[in-house]
Motif scaffolding. Structure first.
Motif, mmCIF file in Angstrom:
data_model
loop_
_atom_site.group_PDB
_atom_site.id
_atom_site.type_symbol
_atom_site.label_atom_id
_atom_site.label_comp_id
_atom_site.label_asym_id
_atom_site.label_seq_id
_atom_site.Cartn_x
_atom_site.Cartn_y
_atom_site.Cartn_z
ATOM 1 N N ASN A 33 -37.801 -14.861 -26.829
ATOM 2 C CA ASN A 33 -38.974 -13.985 -26.711
ATOM 3 C C ASN A 33 -40.100 -14.583 -27.550
ATOM 4 O OD1 ASN A 33 -38.007 -11.215 -25.896
ATOM 5 N ND2 ASN A 33 -36.183 -11.869 -27.247
ATOM 6 N N GLY A 34 -40.047 -15.391 -28.512
ATOM 7 C CA GLY A 34 -41.151 -15.893 -28.921
ATOM 8 C C GLY A 34 -41.838 -16.682 -28.213
ATOM 9 N N VAL A 35 -41.232 -17.255 -27.249
ATOM 10 C CA VAL A 35 -42.085 -18.214 -25.959
ATOM 11 C C VAL A 35 -42.896 -17.108 -25.436
ATOM 12 C CG1 VAL A 35 -41.874 -19.252 -23.966
ATOM 13 C CG2 VAL A 35 -40.533 -19.993 -25.613
ATOM 14 N N LEU A 36 -42.335 -15.998 -24.798
ATOM 15 C CA LEU A 36 -43.276 -14.819 -24.203
ATOM 16 C C LEU A 36 -44.222 -14.300 -25.229
ATOM 17 C CD1 LEU A 36 -40.387 -13.242 -22.488
ATOM 18 C CD2 LEU A 36 -42.232 -14.802 -21.387
ATOM 19 N N VAL A 37 -44.121 -14.133 -26.546
ATOM 20 C CA VAL A 37 -45.144 -13.566 -27.349
ATOM 21 C C VAL A 37 -46.063 -14.650 -27.415
ATOM 22 C CG1 VAL A 37 -45.651 -13.007 -29.904
ATOM 23 C CG2 VAL A 37 -43.371 -12.087 -28.730
ATOM 24 N N GLY A 38 -45.899 -15.692 -27.423
ATOM 25 C CA GLY A 38 -46.963 -16.856 -27.473
ATOM 26 C C GLY A 38 -47.908 -16.740 -26.325
ATOM 27 N N CYS A 39 -47.230 -16.826 -25.210
ATOM 28 C CA CYS A 39 -47.896 -16.711 -23.844
ATOM 29 C C CYS A 39 -48.867 -15.463 -23.977
ATOM 30 C CB CYS A 39 -46.851 -16.552 -22.735
ATOM 31 S SG CYS A 39 -46.157 -18.105 -22.481
ATOM 32 N N ALA A 40 -48.324 -14.448 -24.498
ATOM 33 C CA ALA A 40 -49.220 -12.921 -24.425
ATOM 34 C C ALA A 40 -50.349 -13.128 -25.354
ATOM 35 C CB ALA A 40 -48.116 -11.830 -24.672
ATOM 36 N N PHE A 41 -50.133 -13.749 -26.459
ATOM 37 C CA PHE A 41 -51.287 -13.991 -27.584
ATOM 38 C C PHE A 41 -52.214 -14.914 -26.996
ATOM 39 C CE2 PHE A 41 -48.440 -11.912 -31.194
ATOM 40 C CZ PHE A 41 -48.462 -10.849 -30.588
ATOM 41 N N GLN A 48 -46.440 -16.287 -13.197
ATOM 42 C CA GLN A 48 -46.935 -15.004 -13.888
ATOM 43 C C GLN A 48 -45.895 -14.634 -14.876
ATOM 44 O OE1 GLN A 48 -49.546 -13.793 -14.402
ATOM 45 N NE2 GLN A 48 -51.084 -14.241 -12.875
ATOM 46 N N VAL A 49 -44.534 -15.052 -14.833
ATOM 47 C CA VAL A 49 -43.572 -14.737 -15.735
ATOM 48 C C VAL A 49 -43.728 -15.131 -17.378
ATOM 49 C CG1 VAL A 49 -40.855 -15.161 -16.481
ATOM 50 C CG2 VAL A 49 -41.611 -14.807 -14.075
ATOM 51 N N PHE A 50 -44.763 -16.325 -17.188
ATOM 52 C CA PHE A 50 -44.934 -16.744 -18.365
ATOM 53 C C PHE A 50 -46.608 -16.603 -18.602
ATOM 54 C CE2 PHE A 50 -41.384 -19.461 -17.376
ATOM 55 C CZ PHE A 50 -40.640 -19.348 -18.423
ATOM 56 N N LEU A 51 -47.095 -15.480 -17.793
ATOM 57 C CA LEU A 51 -48.517 -15.159 -17.743
ATOM 58 C C LEU A 51 -49.455 -16.403 -17.337
ATOM 59 C CD1 LEU A 51 -46.907 -13.256 -20.139
ATOM 60 C CD2 LEU A 51 -49.321 -12.724 -20.599
ATOM 61 N N ALA A 52 -48.913 -17.364 -16.646
ATOM 62 C CA ALA A 52 -49.780 -18.363 -16.272
ATOM 63 C C ALA A 52 -50.327 -18.119 -14.696
ATOM 64 C CB ALA A 52 -48.886 -19.802 -16.291
ATOM 65 N N THR A 53 -51.377 -18.736 -14.373
ATOM 66 C CA THR A 53 -52.166 -18.322 -13.238
ATOM 67 C C THR A 53 -52.145 -19.683 -12.219
ATOM 68 O OG1 THR A 53 -54.152 -19.095 -14.259
ATOM 69 C CG2 THR A 53 -53.553 -16.695 -14.387
ATOM 70 N N HIS A 54 -51.603 -20.791 -12.442
ATOM 71 C CA HIS A 54 -51.601 -21.928 -11.704
ATOM 72 C C HIS A 54 -50.367 -21.948 -11.101
ATOM 73 C CE1 HIS A 54 -52.129 -26.215 -10.447
ATOM 74 N NE2 HIS A 54 -53.259 -26.085 -10.901
#
Length: 373
Positions: A206-214, A304-310
């Protein structure tokens, strides 16, 4: 090396004799029964639950240089018939030439490698999988497992590939994801949470996803101080929420702690208000979408699961997932394709579909269904 080769030959000789002549192996307990195994078209050979001397739990493990935790128990099971056939064709010297069994083909599969049979691919794959069974540094392993657990993968290699994929997309995104995993894992350890909880990566994902979102929503400029502090705090809070939710409900917490932390911060900061409204460029029609665009859109749907676009991020996520579970990787790929197909049928905005925004929800749904059902 000479002494090691001689020792390997002697161990193989004793094991093969015991399996073909029903003789005990010195120093190795045996629970031989009358079960017979037919393997690879061979004549039935008397086999049993003999403790393989190449397994870390065996009393003879020290004599062949096996480090505890090196080998999975399943790697040595069911291979007695292979060793018996190996002795019958006189190929013990081939194993000796290859070196100690603990260093070649994961112990129990030596016969397949020596004979060059169809099991070579399987044994080499097993050898690669040993990377996941050999601990590196406890904290590094736990942080990488936090990355892998985002898609239910308990593998440090998978976590490393996920992290590499985030670096491909945006180093700042990868850095905050790393900080979030460290924060969640460290919080769980410092506050005395169950060791199995944070050692398996469950405190970090969950911390990984929090970091990605921020990194995406709070960073007007990358490498700034405020998003970093928010990630440290949010990653730690997500660890508390995970434990609390597990205590309140029988349902897994999944990403609920991430959603609660991220949405609370976003409602307070309202970063979208600072983004000027721009006119949308004219979108191309679906008839103009090329095959390469479709392939990249499918990969972006996973990314996009990690909010990444590449698209490369999605490709590395698929590779990392396949390392842990090919069936799970296949479900992610199929789900992203289904999401893109639905977008095409509904004639949704082509640019959004190309960015993977129609793929990440089906991808996460498929991951949960494939793992839990």
């Amino acid at each position: 090396q000479t002494y090691a080769s001689i020792a390997a030959v002697e161990v193989n000789r004793q094991l093969a004799m015991a399996l073909t002549a029903d003789a005990p192996i010195p120093g190795v307990p045996s629970t031989r029964d009358d079960a017979e195994v037919v393997k690879g078209g061979m004549e039935p050979a008397a086999t049993s639950d003999v403790i393989c001397p190449f397994h870390a739990g065996s009393p003879n493990a020290a004599s062949v240089g096996v480090i505890p935790g090196d080998l999975d128990p399943e790697l040595c099971s069911g291979q007695q018939a292979d060793l018996a056939s190996l002795a019958s064709v006189g190929k013990n010297t081939a194993i000796a030439a290859a070196g100690p069994a603990s260093e070649t083909c994961c112990g129990g599969n030596q016969a397949d490698c020596a004979a060059g049979s169809g099991g070579l691919m399987r044994t080499c794959w097993t050898s690669f999988r040993r990377f996941d069974s050999v601990p590196v540094f406890p904290w590094v392993d736990q942080v990488l497992l936090g990355f892998g657990q985002v898609i239910f993968c308990g593998s440090r290699v998978t976590g490393l590939l996920y992290f590499g994929g985030l670096v491909v997309s945006d180093p700042w995104l990868a850095a905050l994801a790393l900080v979030g995993s460290i924060s969640g894992t460290l919080t769980a350890a410092l506050f005395g949470f169950d060791a199995a909880f944070y050692k398996s990566g469950m405190a970090g994902y969950n911390g990984v996803l929090v970091g990605c979102a921020f990194a995406v929503f709070l960073s007007a400029e990358p490498w700034t101080f405020k998003p970093l502090l928010a990630t440290i705090f949010g990653g730690g809070v997500s660890s508390f929420l995970t434990v609390a939710f597990d205590a309140w409900s029988d349902c897994p917490a999944w990403t609920f702690p991430f959603n609660l932390v991220a949405l609370t911060v976003l409602m307070y900061t309202q970063p979208m208000n600072e983004i000027p409204m721009a006119t949308q460029p004219a979108s191309t029609g679906w008839s103009e979408v090329a095959l390469l665009d479709v392939m990249m859109a499918v990969c972006r749907g996973v990314a996009q699961v990690f909010l990444a676009t590449h698209w490369g991020t999605g490709l590395l996520v698929l590779v990392g997932t396949c390392w842990y579970c090919p069936r799970l990787a296949g479900s992610l790929l199929l789900a992203s394709c289904v999401g893109l197909l639905v977008a095409a049928v509904l004639e949704a905005d082509v640019e959004q579909a190309k960015a993977g925004l129609w793929g990440f929800n089906p991808t996460l749904t498929a991951a949960a269904v494939c793992t839990f059902f």
